[in-house]
Write a protein that holds these residues in place. Sequence first.
Motif, mmCIF file in Angstrom:
data_model
loop_
_atom_site.group_PDB
_atom_site.id
_atom_site.type_symbol
_atom_site.label_atom_id
_atom_site.label_comp_id
_atom_site.label_asym_id
_atom_site.label_seq_id
_atom_site.Cartn_x
_atom_site.Cartn_y
_atom_site.Cartn_z
ATOM 1 N N PRO A 77 0.785 -1.235 0.000
ATOM 2 C CA PRO A 77 0.000 0.000 0.000
ATOM 3 C C PRO A 77 0.820 1.289 0.000
ATOM 4 O O PRO A 77 0.244 2.382 -0.113
ATOM 5 N N THR B 247 -3.652 4.162 -3.257
ATOM 6 C CA THR B 247 -4.995 3.638 -3.032
ATOM 7 C C THR B 247 -5.760 3.583 -4.350
ATOM 8 O O THR B 247 -5.285 4.068 -5.372
ATOM 9 N N ASP B 248 -6.957 3.018 -4.288
ATOM 10 C CA ASP B 248 -7.844 2.941 -5.454
ATOM 11 C C ASP B 248 -7.089 2.420 -6.678
ATOM 12 O O ASP B 248 -7.068 3.041 -7.737
#
Length: 160
Positions: A23, A134-135
């Motif tokens: 992440p 993210t995403d």
Amino acid sequence: MTNLPALTVWQPWASLIAIGAKPYEFRGWRAPRAYQGRRIAIHAAARPVRIAEVVEMIEDLTSDRAWTTCLDAKLALPVLERVYRDPKILPLSAVVCTAMLGVPRHGDDIAAEFGGPVNDSDRHDHAHWGWPLTDVFVLEPPAPARGAQGFWTWTDVRLA
């Protein structure tokens, strides 16, 4: 055509970002403010996978040092074990995904999220920077592309 800022990352880390196991991307510098809050392309470098690095990651993830990787072990280990058996399964010289780039955080703060010790050093400002990703949107198939150091512009001709 769509132009995105792109960042080249060695394998297997680029693919670990794509599957959500990584992440954060760690760099010694803060991501430019102009790219924070924007979608960026994650490019897998041409550099072949180094088995010794994969072995070290597997060993760390299966030990009490797992926090040092800042990886999600449940997602990362199956991929790393497949890569260990066949390092050529990962794409090279290709954009593997896009992700939203967040506001950089100190690496020590991120390590604490993964169970590492809290940094009480007065050298906290010298820690490496973790860039939240993210995403994530995976490109299937990955898009062949030449990379570069630092940020560079990737033109996605498939979206033309």
